[in-house]
Design a protein around this motif. Structure first.
Motif, PDB file in Angstrom:
ATOM      1  N   THR A 103      25.137 -29.880 -28.085  1.00 27.56           N
ATOM      2  CA  THR A 103      26.389 -29.952 -28.400  1.00 27.56           C
ATOM      3  C   THR A 103      26.982 -28.857 -28.393  1.00 27.56           C
ATOM      4  OG1 THR A 103      26.039 -30.223 -30.686  1.00 27.56           O
ATOM      5  CG2 THR A 103      26.639 -32.203 -29.806  1.00 27.56           C
ATOM      6  N   PHE A 104      26.286 -27.653 -28.749  1.00 25.41           N
ATOM      7  CA  PHE A 104      26.452 -26.426 -28.754  1.00 25.41           C
ATOM      8  C   PHE A 104      26.996 -25.833 -27.391  1.00 25.41           C
ATOM      9  CE2 PHE A 104      25.247 -21.641 -28.829  1.00 25.41           C
ATOM     10  CZ  PHE A 104      26.616 -21.226 -29.361  1.00 25.41           C
ATOM     11  N   LEU A 105      25.918 -26.174 -26.557  1.00 32.98           N
ATOM     12  CA  LEU A 105      26.352 -26.050 -24.844  1.00 32.98           C
ATOM     13  C   LEU A 105      27.477 -26.537 -24.356  1.00 32.98           C
ATOM     14  CD1 LEU A 105      22.878 -26.573 -23.568  1.00 32.98           C
ATOM     15  CD2 LEU A 105      23.493 -24.420 -24.172  1.00 32.98           C
ATOM     16  N   GLU A 106      27.754 -27.834 -24.720  1.00 29.18           N
ATOM     17  CA  GLU A 106      29.141 -28.337 -24.417  1.00 29.18           C
ATOM     18  C   GLU A 106      30.180 -27.781 -25.130  1.00 29.18           C
ATOM     19  OE1 GLU A 106      28.086 -32.183 -25.981  1.00 29.18           O
ATOM     20  OE2 GLU A 106      27.055 -32.603 -24.267  1.00 29.18           O
ATOM     21  N   GLU A 107      30.204 -27.352 -26.478  1.00 30.19           N
ATOM     22  CA  GLU A 107      31.284 -26.357 -27.110  1.00 30.19           C
ATOM     23  C   GLU A 107      31.560 -25.200 -26.063  1.00 30.19           C
ATOM     24  OE1 GLU A 107      31.572 -27.153 -31.478  1.00 30.19           O
ATOM     25  OE2 GLU A 107      29.495 -27.425 -31.110  1.00 30.19           O
ATOM     26  N   LEU A 108      30.404 -24.234 -25.810  1.00 30.27           N
ATOM     27  CA  LEU A 108      30.605 -23.321 -25.236  1.00 30.27           C
ATOM     28  C   LEU A 108      31.427 -23.512 -23.978  1.00 30.27           C
ATOM     29  CD1 LEU A 108      27.169 -21.368 -25.502  1.00 30.27           C
ATOM     30  CD2 LEU A 108      29.287 -20.717 -26.697  1.00 30.27           C
ATOM     31  N   LYS A 109      31.130 -24.540 -23.229  1.00 31.68           N
ATOM     32  CA  LYS A 109      31.961 -24.996 -21.810  1.00 31.68           C
ATOM     33  C   LYS A 109      33.360 -25.135 -22.128  1.00 31.68           C
ATOM     34  CE  LYS A 109      28.998 -24.592 -18.196  1.00 31.68           C
ATOM     35  NZ  LYS A 109      29.105 -23.828 -16.980  1.00 31.68           N
ATOM     36  N   SER A 110      33.522 -25.766 -23.380  1.00 37.64           N
ATOM     37  CA  SER A 110      34.861 -26.254 -23.502  1.00 37.64           C
ATOM     38  C   SER A 110      35.817 -24.801 -23.931  1.00 37.64           C
ATOM     39  CB  SER A 110      35.113 -27.078 -24.607  1.00 37.64           C
ATOM     40  OG  SER A 110      34.604 -26.548 -26.018  1.00 37.64           O
ATOM     41  N   VAL A 111      35.219 -23.963 -24.296  1.00 37.55           N
ATOM     42  CA  VAL A 111      35.781 -22.706 -24.528  1.00 37.55           C
ATOM     43  C   VAL A 111      36.241 -22.054 -23.345  1.00 37.55           C
ATOM     44  CG1 VAL A 111      35.734 -20.154 -25.255  1.00 37.55           C
ATOM     45  CG2 VAL A 111      34.658 -21.873 -26.669  1.00 37.55           C
ATOM     46  N   ASN A 112      35.428 -22.023 -22.219  1.00 40.91           N
ATOM     47  CA  ASN A 112      35.881 -21.764 -20.960  1.00 40.91           C
ATOM     48  C   ASN A 112      34.805 -22.267 -19.868  1.00 40.91           C
ATOM     49  OD1 ASN A 112      36.271 -20.446 -18.425  1.00 40.91           O
ATOM     50  ND2 ASN A 112      36.059 -18.277 -19.251  1.00 40.91           N
ATOM     51  N   PRO A 113      35.278 -23.104 -19.045  1.00 38.33           N
ATOM     52  CA  PRO A 113      34.346 -24.078 -18.258  1.00 38.33           C
ATOM     53  C   PRO A 113      33.873 -23.235 -17.165  1.00 38.33           C
ATOM     54  CG  PRO A 113      36.429 -25.045 -18.444  1.00 38.33           C
ATOM     55  CD  PRO A 113      36.685 -23.678 -19.130  1.00 38.33           C
ATOM     56  N   SER A 114      34.444 -21.957 -16.961  1.00 40.53           N
ATOM     57  CA  SER A 114      33.674 -21.004 -16.131  1.00 40.53           C
ATOM     58  C   SER A 114      32.648 -20.112 -16.716  1.00 40.53           C
ATOM     59  CB  SER A 114      34.734 -20.003 -15.511  1.00 40.53           C
ATOM     60  OG  SER A 114      35.857 -20.720 -15.074  1.00 40.53           O
ATOM     61  N   PHE A 115      32.371 -20.228 -17.987  1.00 36.27           N
ATOM     62  CA  PHE A 115      31.112 -19.353 -18.323  1.00 36.27           C
ATOM     63  C   PHE A 115      30.050 -20.008 -17.696  1.00 36.27           C
ATOM     64  CE2 PHE A 115      33.031 -18.696 -22.955  1.00 36.27           C
ATOM     65  CZ  PHE A 115      33.312 -17.357 -22.578  1.00 36.27           C
ATOM     66  N   SER A 116      29.231 -18.949 -17.381  1.00 33.12           N
ATOM     67  CA  SER A 116      27.489 -19.438 -16.891  1.00 33.12           C
ATOM     68  C   SER A 116      26.916 -19.604 -18.015  1.00 33.12           C
ATOM     69  CB  SER A 116      27.332 -18.595 -15.766  1.00 33.12           C
ATOM     70  OG  SER A 116      28.026 -18.626 -14.779  1.00 33.12           O
ATOM     71  N   LEU A 117      26.066 -20.551 -18.393  1.00 32.24           N
ATOM     72  CA  LEU A 117      25.267 -20.754 -19.408  1.00 32.24           C
ATOM     73  C   LEU A 117      23.686 -20.626 -18.899  1.00 32.24           C
ATOM     74  CD1 LEU A 117      26.720 -23.658 -21.287  1.00 32.24           C
ATOM     75  CD2 LEU A 117      27.036 -21.432 -21.600  1.00 32.24           C
ATOM     76  N   PHE A 118      22.964 -19.596 -19.645  1.00 34.38           N
ATOM     77  CA  PHE A 118      21.554 -19.405 -19.560  1.00 34.38           C
ATOM     78  C   PHE A 118      20.756 -19.808 -20.949  1.00 34.38           C
ATOM     79  CE2 PHE A 118      18.234 -15.531 -19.935  1.00 34.38           C
ATOM     80  CZ  PHE A 118      17.332 -16.481 -19.409  1.00 34.38           C
ATOM     81  N   LEU A 119      20.039 -20.919 -20.536  1.00 31.68           N
ATOM     82  CA  LEU A 119      19.153 -21.461 -21.511  1.00 31.68           C
ATOM     83  C   LEU A 119      17.903 -20.482 -21.710  1.00 31.68           C
ATOM     84  CD1 LEU A 119      19.068 -23.505 -23.981  1.00 31.68           C
ATOM     85  CD2 LEU A 119      18.263 -25.222 -22.419  1.00 31.68           C
ATOM     86  N   ASP A 120      17.666 -19.755 -22.453  1.00 32.27           N
ATOM     87  CA  ASP A 120      16.565 -19.021 -22.881  1.00 32.27           C
ATOM     88  C   ASP A 120      15.688 -19.458 -23.757  1.00 32.27           C
ATOM     89  OD1 ASP A 120      14.773 -16.504 -22.719  1.00 32.27           O
ATOM     90  OD2 ASP A 120      16.261 -15.854 -24.191  1.00 32.27           O
ATOM     91  N   LEU A 121      14.794 -20.575 -23.221  1.00 30.99           N
ATOM     92  CA  LEU A 121      13.714 -21.243 -23.886  1.00 30.99           C
ATOM     93  C   LEU A 121      12.486 -20.948 -23.767  1.00 30.99           C
ATOM     94  CD1 LEU A 121      15.131 -24.634 -24.274  1.00 30.99           C
ATOM     95  CD2 LEU A 121      15.390 -22.786 -25.792  1.00 30.99           C
ATOM     96  N   LYS A 122      12.000 -20.020 -22.499  1.00 33.76           N
ATOM     97  CA  LYS A 122      10.658 -19.668 -21.958  1.00 33.76           C
ATOM     98  C   LYS A 122       9.793 -20.754 -22.023  1.00 33.76           C
ATOM     99  CE  LYS A 122      11.877 -15.032 -23.684  1.00 33.76           C
ATOM    100  NZ  LYS A 122      13.076 -15.352 -24.743  1.00 33.76           N
ATOM    101  N   LEU A 123       9.855 -21.779 -21.290  1.00 34.36           N
ATOM    102  CA  LEU A 123       8.898 -22.961 -21.343  1.00 34.36           C
ATOM    103  C   LEU A 123       7.488 -22.342 -20.973  1.00 34.36           C
ATOM    104  CD1 LEU A 123      10.929 -25.782 -19.437  1.00 34.36           C
ATOM    105  CD2 LEU A 123      11.040 -25.200 -21.726  1.00 34.36           C
ATOM    106  N   TYR A 124       6.733 -22.816 -22.040  1.00 31.98           N
ATOM    107  CA  TYR A 124       5.049 -22.557 -21.598  1.00 31.98           C
ATOM    108  C   TYR A 124       4.122 -23.687 -22.131  1.00 31.98           C
ATOM    109  CZ  TYR A 124       1.070 -19.364 -21.222  1.00 31.98           C
ATOM    110  OH  TYR A 124      -0.173 -18.837 -20.953  1.00 31.98           O
ATOM    111  N   ASP A 125       3.670 -24.396 -21.110  1.00 33.99           N
ATOM    112  CA  ASP A 125       3.014 -25.777 -21.552  1.00 33.99           C
ATOM    113  C   ASP A 125       2.022 -26.163 -20.207  1.00 33.99           C
ATOM    114  OD1 ASP A 125       2.021 -27.998 -22.775  1.00 33.99           O
ATOM    115  OD2 ASP A 125       3.667 -27.802 -24.066  1.00 33.99           O
TER     116      ASP A 125
END
Length: 227
Positions: free
Chosen positions: A42-64
């Motif tokens: 929901t936080f990601l969605e809220e950021l996009k609602s602030v400005n739909p043009s924001f580019s979102l980088f999800l920094d989770l560094k998957l390792y498995d």
């Protein structure tokens, strides 16, 4: 070169306030472990609602294991983020499997591989990986390139060498940026904007110098002008 602002503040409210202050800028926003675990999709969605043009980088560094990483990558792709990352040290097979899983999608996020965390100094990195940072980072980057990823997360000091080893269009994203020579804090291999330019970095990540500033928007304006 583009700016990515790290949303590393202690609460969702503070991060959203920062996003609001920066809504008129064409920037990336980085959402890391702390924010995502606490605030979720929901936080990601809220950021996009602030400005739909924001580019979102999800920094989770998957390792498995490869299949688990591919499963996670597929779920991330459903969240409408623009980029996420995985660890190159998970291996070439894992990186390939992630990209194969995303291949059928009509629209997929960019995928970057983490080479060496910028919190490592040269001694600590060699203690863990058994090789020098520069050589291992190039090796990881080449494997990521061969696996079909879009780029890597690395320090400024490996960027140009990685592009030489792979391709000029292979993206390099660099944390540990102190735009105008601010303190490095827990980052060991830090650099300023001038060095990032010289090393042909594509995206710089800036956190503390922006969100600890009295006027974050003014600081971002100065950084963007310097880019």
């Amino acid at each position: 070169m583009k700016l990515c602002v790290a949303l590393d503040l202690p609460s969702k409210k503070e991060n959203l306030k920062l996003a609001e202050e920066l809504k008129d800028f064409d920037v990336w926003l980085k959402v890391g472990f702390r924010s995502f675990i606490r605030d979720g999709k929901t936080f990601l969605e809220e950021l996009k609602s602030v400005n739909p043009s924001f580019s979102l980088f999800l920094d989770l560094k998957l390792y498995d294991i490869p299949n688990t990483m591919a499963d996670a990558a597929e779920e991330i792709a459903k969240m409408d983020v623009d980029m996420f990352n995985i660890h190159a040290s998970a291996g070439k097979k894992a990186m390939k499997e992630v990209m194969q899983r995303l291949e059928p999608l009509e629209k997929r996020p960019l995928v970057l591989a983490v080479t060496a965390l910028t919190s490592f100094d040269y001694h600590t990195f060699k203690e863990i990986y058994g090789e020098d940072i520069e050589e291992k980072a190039k090796q990881f980057a080449l494997q990521a390139y061969q696996a079909g990823l879009d780029g890597v997360v690395c320090s400024v000091y490996e960027s140009a060498a990685i592009k030489h080893e792979t391709d000029s269009h292979f993206l390099t994203l660099t944390p540990g940026i102190r735009p105008f020579g601010e303190p490095g804090n827990d980052q060991k291999r830090v650099a300023d904007i001038a060095t990032a330019k010289k090393e042909r970095v594509d995206i710089i990540v800036v956190g503390r110098p922006i969100y600890k500033a009295k006027n974050p928007a003014e600081t971002v304006k100065k950084i963007v002008a310097a880019l």
